[in-house]
Design a protein around this motif. Structure first.
Motif, short mmCIF file in Angstrom:
data_model
loop_
_atom_site.label_atom_id
_atom_site.label_comp_id
_atom_site.label_asym_id
_atom_site.label_seq_id
_atom_site.Cartn_x
_atom_site.Cartn_y
_atom_site.Cartn_z
N GLU A 139 25.04 -2.81 30.16
CA GLU A 139 23.79 -2.06 30.05
C GLU A 139 23.58 -1.05 29.01
O GLU A 139 22.67 -0.99 28.28
CB GLU A 139 23.71 -1.17 31.44
N VAL A 140 24.72 -0.63 28.47
CA VAL A 140 24.98 0.38 27.18
C VAL A 140 24.27 -0.66 26.09
O VAL A 140 23.53 -0.05 25.29
CB VAL A 140 26.29 0.54 26.88
N GLU A 141 24.70 -1.90 25.84
CA GLU A 141 24.22 -2.74 24.83
C GLU A 141 22.86 -2.84 24.96
O GLU A 141 22.10 -3.00 23.84
CB GLU A 141 24.94 -4.21 25.13
N GLN A 142 22.29 -2.99 25.93
CA GLN A 142 20.75 -3.33 26.27
C GLN A 142 20.02 -1.97 26.19
O GLN A 142 18.56 -2.19 26.19
CB GLN A 142 20.38 -4.03 27.52
N SER A 143 20.40 -1.06 26.08
CA SER A 143 19.73 0.38 26.06
C SER A 143 19.39 0.74 24.45
O SER A 143 20.02 0.21 23.63
CB SER A 143 20.64 1.37 26.75
N ASP A 144 18.23 1.56 24.66
CA ASP A 144 17.86 1.97 23.03
C ASP A 144 18.61 3.20 22.62
O ASP A 144 18.75 3.41 21.68
CB ASP A 144 16.45 2.09 23.23
N VAL A 145 18.77 3.98 23.73
CA VAL A 145 19.50 5.23 23.50
C VAL A 145 20.53 5.94 24.66
O VAL A 145 20.47 5.23 25.66
CB VAL A 145 18.37 6.49 23.53
N PHE A 146 21.70 5.90 24.29
CA PHE A 146 22.83 6.53 24.96
C PHE A 146 22.81 8.06 25.37
O PHE A 146 22.94 8.94 24.43
CB PHE A 146 24.21 6.28 24.39
N LEU A 147 22.51 8.49 26.40
CA LEU A 147 22.48 9.89 26.83
C LEU A 147 23.92 10.17 27.70
O LEU A 147 24.06 9.51 28.71
CB LEU A 147 21.32 10.15 27.77
N ILE A 148 24.54 11.26 27.25
CA ILE A 148 25.82 11.34 27.96
C ILE A 148 25.91 12.92 28.26
O ILE A 148 25.27 13.86 27.68
CB ILE A 148 27.06 11.39 26.95
N ILE A 149 26.29 13.05 29.61
CA ILE A 149 26.34 14.45 30.27
C ILE A 149 27.75 14.72 30.64
O ILE A 149 28.43 13.90 31.45
CB ILE A 149 25.48 14.59 31.48
N LEU A 150 28.13 15.55 30.09
CA LEU A 150 29.63 16.07 30.39
C LEU A 150 29.74 17.35 31.15
O LEU A 150 29.02 18.46 30.88
CB LEU A 150 30.30 16.40 29.07
N GLY A 151 30.38 17.19 32.21
CA GLY A 151 30.85 18.44 33.13
C GLY A 151 32.14 18.64 33.06
O GLY A 151 32.86 18.47 32.04
N ALA A 152 32.79 19.53 34.19
CA ALA A 152 34.07 19.71 34.25
C ALA A 152 35.02 18.50 34.67
O ALA A 152 35.96 18.53 34.40
CB ALA A 152 34.16 20.76 35.32
N GLU A 153 34.53 17.65 35.38
CA GLU A 153 35.28 16.57 35.81
C GLU A 153 35.36 15.39 34.81
O GLU A 153 34.37 14.98 34.23
CB GLU A 153 34.80 15.96 37.08
#
Length: 140
Positions: free
Chosen positions: A51-65
């Motif tokens: 799914e990462v490969e087939q996506s146009d943009v990678f959106l990452i959200i980082l919290g505490a865990e």
């Protein structure tokens, strides 16, 4: 319409993931979230990386865990992030305004590295995250 892969821990972060999805959809794009994949005839790892490969943009959200740690000692989110980077995908990084420690602190430094990382937006609430996602997607 672009496919935007949303990467983060899932458990305990549902409201933030929903906010990111809302921001993506507000911009007329399709959010790709692993909890919506459905059954697949291959491993969870392969499903996420495909799914990462087939996506146009990678959106990452980082919290505490840090999240689930793989055999290689990295988190699932970290594996997705590194795969997106290796593929040269545009990356939008969003960092929750919380203290982090241990593996998550190391991962956050990797994402935010001045030379090889990404400029990121910070957020505290789901609404702030949604607004930052919209702002970030306007620039992609």
């Amino acid at each position: 319409m672009k496919r935007i892969f949303v990467s983060s821990v899932i458990r305990g972060f549902e409201t933030f993931r929903a906010a990111a999805k809302a921001g993506v959809e507000l911009m007329g794009h399709r959010a790709v979230l692993s909890e919506e994949f459905g059954a697949r005839a291959y491993s969870s790892r392969q499903a996420c990386l495909t799914e990462v490969e087939q996506s146009d943009v990678f959106l990452i959200i980082l919290g505490a865990e840090f999240g689930v740690e793989t055999e290689g000692g990295i988190s699932v989110t970290q594996a997705e992030f590194r795969h997106a980077c290796a593929l040269g995908k545009p990356v939008l990084a969003f960092v929750q305004d919380v203290d982090v420690q241990g593996n998550q602190a190391d991962f956050r430094r990797e994402v935010e590295d001045f030379d090889s990382g990404f400029f990121r937006a910070t957020f505290s609430t789901p609404e702030q995250l949604k607004d930052e996602v919209v702002r970030g997607l306007r620039q992609v």
